[in-house]
Design a protein around this motif. Structure first.
Motif, PDB file in Angstrom:
ATOM      1  N   LEU A 146       0.842  -1.211   0.000  1.00 53.86           N
ATOM      2  CA  LEU A 146       0.000   0.000   0.000  1.00 53.86           C
ATOM      3  C   LEU A 146       0.868   1.250   0.000  1.00 53.86           C
ATOM      4  O   LEU A 146       0.600   2.224  -0.708  1.00 53.86           O
ATOM      5  CB  LEU A 146      -0.891  -0.007   1.254  1.00 53.86           C
ATOM      6  N   ASN A 199      -3.012   0.438   8.310  1.00 51.84           N
ATOM      7  CA  ASN A 199      -3.449  -0.031   6.998  1.00 51.84           C
ATOM      8  C   ASN A 199      -4.604   0.798   6.450  1.00 51.84           C
ATOM      9  O   ASN A 199      -4.616   1.235   5.293  1.00 51.84           O
ATOM     10  CB  ASN A 199      -3.934  -1.481   7.135  1.00 51.84           C
ATOM     11  N   LEU A 258      -4.707   3.175   3.353  1.00 48.75           N
ATOM     12  CA  LEU A 258      -5.679   2.893   2.298  1.00 48.75           C
ATOM     13  C   LEU A 258      -6.450   4.155   1.939  1.00 48.75           C
ATOM     14  O   LEU A 258      -6.668   4.470   0.753  1.00 48.75           O
ATOM     15  CB  LEU A 258      -6.637   1.786   2.786  1.00 48.75           C
TER      16      LEU A 258
END
Lengths: 482, 482
Positions: free
Chosen positions: A21, B18, B22
């Motif tokens: 990511l 995360n 994202l």
């Protein structure tokens, strides 16, 4: 341990997703930064966004119209006739259809006008340098930067052009602008006429001559100047009158037109009468059409953009004048006739002459381009005409050219074609019957055995002329060989 | 448990990082997509990149010059005189310095010329619509889309304009273009003169009249037309000659100029002699300057862009002509005088008139703008002049205007000022001594007690005029009150 191992496995998995990511994010961020800086560093784009610039829609319109395809046999212009919401193609002779793709059947080649479209491809090639944006508020008032409605910058660039080409002396010369040479021709007749004389000036020219000289003098019908026919007849009369001492035949009151190179026959000419009242029409005294033997140094010299850059429709010309009184009279005429030349035209001509000067000396500058084009056409036409003895063309000597610094071959603007057969007394009829439109000799006060064929039009026009001429000559050859 | 809890805590931490990543990534991606599509959907930018378009450098040049600051008291143009590599500011009267920021001391207000710069702000406001890009190869040949070197589109737009403004009947009228009304005035004298008569036509006008009528006829000195002075004197002569039956005083051979509204006094006028040979000079017959009582329906009507759109330097005008023979003679004159009007100018005028038509009926269209500006100026000047009895201005009645559909107050282009005191016989000298440059009455063949003050120039010009006039009037008031 299992849980710990599971936790570590999860940690690794999550970590690698995280890393992926992160990589994606950084890449994306990089592109954003790139786009962002591209936008704001490219000033023209910056100003486009969020607000388009004021010239944008005009530029888009011009580019969109320029992109309209007319099959190479025509062109669309911004001010063309609108069909289905866009300017329609204006087709070359013998082509029609919405995109000029259809050749017309039974179509005559048109070698009539002196439309200087042979230079159009030159300006296509120099599109970037030669465009002009005219703002709505551009120079609205009567005044230009110089006196008498004249642009100082344009005047300076014209003087520079003459110095580079070497076709005219510009030092100690006044300059006036006119709507093409057309307006200047008569302005100078007016300015050279004695305004306090009891008799009008006699205006003359040598055969064959550009018919507008006579037409103007006749139409404007001034008390100051009258058309008195052919120069040579006055020389004879002057000689005989001086020997028989029957006076009044003074040559002082004469205004002589000298066109050099001459329209229609392309030959370099000099004044016959001499004296100060000679108007040198130098419309064609450019390296496209003739050798430039030396810079001309006469009292009155007229030039025009039409045959220099090919911009006939802009209506722009200029005259170089030695005598201040003549200059002042011409300026006053221009003021009361049209209040000078359109400043929009002057703006455009400035740009055009700037390009010509900037390209000077580079490969394919306008004079090389012009000469090569005209030379090629002249050679081709000669080759065709020489197939038969029915026709002949004028002979122009090769001559040293001070511009090209070499001896150059002829490349005239017009062919002065002669029908050699006794029965072909009206040469224009012979050509017309063969599908060629031309100008008859009598228009130039010459014999109708002669016609003028224009070589300065589009390549299509020229190709059609050669094709028709070839057919005519071949047809004759076959007849004569029977 | 502890490990599991630690694993879950890690999981949560990593999960939230995360999630955050994202979110960032998606946001960044969103911008990527946005930028990307912005680039490739905005065609003008797309074509700019990687290759700039052919009109780009001209557009950049024009915009750069337009951005040169001249302190609101001047303007720079692309074809201006170059100083330090860029066009210099052209300053309004009484301002100087490289950016026109320095007021000149002891500077006279200049109310002399009819330079229509009051409309300049209108075109600044309509910068986007009114710009024109002229390609280097634009319409080089002599031909326009219509016959006689006339643009079909421009002709149609001019007819549309007259229909919308309601100032002239255009149906069943021929139209010719000229280099401003200047060229057309004499073209029509020429066309209306009998070409097969033994005596020249007599050209007349009513005092006070625009001096160019007489100056042209005198200068061009044609056998076809002579200046014969003031219209009214011929009416008297005609009456006396018809009563005493001394013939030859036929009114058939007269060409009468009628300027309406009149230059200099702004009054609506009609022909005195009547008949078919009347030239209506309608240069000022636009809602800026006058009520439009009805569409005019005369044989010959001349208009010009100078006082309509303010583009004096473009040299563009047109005439509406009823009679075909007169039209043909005028066309032939135009052909031999200048071969029509510059097609560059026609291109620009088409754009200008398109903007006028597109803005019609919107708030602040050119006629509302023109009327408001001129009305305000007229009111201000009246207020100042009325402070004293030393001077008076012409009286123009308020009148119903068919364009504005209401009674409108006067807003003339010029003040026709009278010096009322016996000793002020040369009114222009009185004003000159007070620092005002104007045109003396005798130029218009009127009494020198009158002067013409131009109200159509820049706001600076007008402000200076009012200031000087105020000082003059106040000075007088104080003297007369002593």
């Amino acid at each position: 341990m299992g849980a710990r191992a599971g936790g570590r496995g999860l940690e690794l998995r999550l970590g690698s997703i995280n890393l992926l990511l992160l990589i994606f994010f950084i890449t994306s961020l990089f592109f954003n930064v790139y786009f962002f800086f591209f936008f704001f560093s490219y000033s023209s784009i910056f100003s486009l966004w969020p607000e388009p610039r004021w010239s944008q829609s005009a530029a888009e319109e011009a580019e969109a119209v320029a992109a309209i395809s007319c099959s190479g046999h025509g062109r669309a212009f911004v001010d063309g006739i609108m069909i289905n919401g866009r300017p329609s193609c204006e087709c070359n002779t013998c082509y029609h259809g919405s995109d000029c793709s259809i050749p017309s059947l039974d179509c005559s080649a048109d070698a009539d006008s002196g439309n200087p479209l042979f230079l159009e491809p030159y300006w296509y090639r120099h599109a970037k340098g030669s465009a002009v944006v005219v703002a709505g508020w551009h120079r609205m008032g009567y005044d230009a930067t110089g006196e008498n409605f004249i642009s100082v910058e344009l005047e300076q660039h014209i003087r520079k052009l003459h110095r580079i080409v070497g076709n005219a002396v510009v030092d100690d010369r006044f300059i006036i602008f006119g709507a093409g040479s057309t307006q200047l021709l008569y302005a100078l007749v007016h300015a050279l006429s004695p305004h306090n004389s009891s008799s009008p000036a006699s205006v003359v020219a040598s055969i064959p001559y550009y018919p507008v000289y006579k037409m103007q003098v006749d139409l404007f019908n001034s008390k100051l100047a009258e058309w008195r026919g052919v120069t040579s007849s006055w020389v004879n009369e002057s000689i005989s009158s001086s020997s028989s001492s029957s006076s009044d035949g003074s040559m002082n009151n004469f205004i002589e037109f000298v066109t050099s190179p001459n329209n229609p026959d392309g030959l370099l000419k000099q004044s016959i009468l001499g004296g100060s009242s000679v108007i040198y029409d130098y419309a064609y005294y450019w390296p496209h059409f003739t050798a430039i033997p030396a810079p001309s140094d006469h009292n009155v010299m007229i030039f025009s953009s039409s045959k220099l850059s090919g911009h006939a429709s802009s209506r722009f010309g200029w005259a170089l004048i030695k005598d201040e009184q003549v200059y002042k009279k011409a300026i006053y005429y221009m003021k009361l006739n049209t209040m000078g030349v359109s400043r929009d035209t002057q703006l455009r001509m400035l740009k055009i002459i700037k390009v010509i000067l900037a390209e000077h000396g580079r490969k394919g500058d306008i004079f090389s381009f012009g000469y090569q084009t005209m030379r090629e056409r002249w050679t081709k036409l000669n080759k065709v005409v020489s197939k038969s003895k029915r026709f002949s063309l004028q002979t122009i000597p090769s001559q040293y050219c001070n511009y090209f610094k070499t001896i150059r071959d002829p490349s005239p603007a017009y062919a002065w074609l002669k029908c050699e057969r006794d029965e072909d007394q009206e040469c224009d009829v012979v050509l017309k019957n063969a599908g060629i439109i031309c100008r008859e000799g009598s228009l130039f006060e010459a014999d109708d055995r002669y016609v003028r064929l224009s070589l300065v039009k589009t390549q299509d026009d020229f190709d059609q002329l050669v094709q028709k001429m070839d057919a005519l000559v071949s047809d004759h050859s076959s007849i004569s060989s029977i």
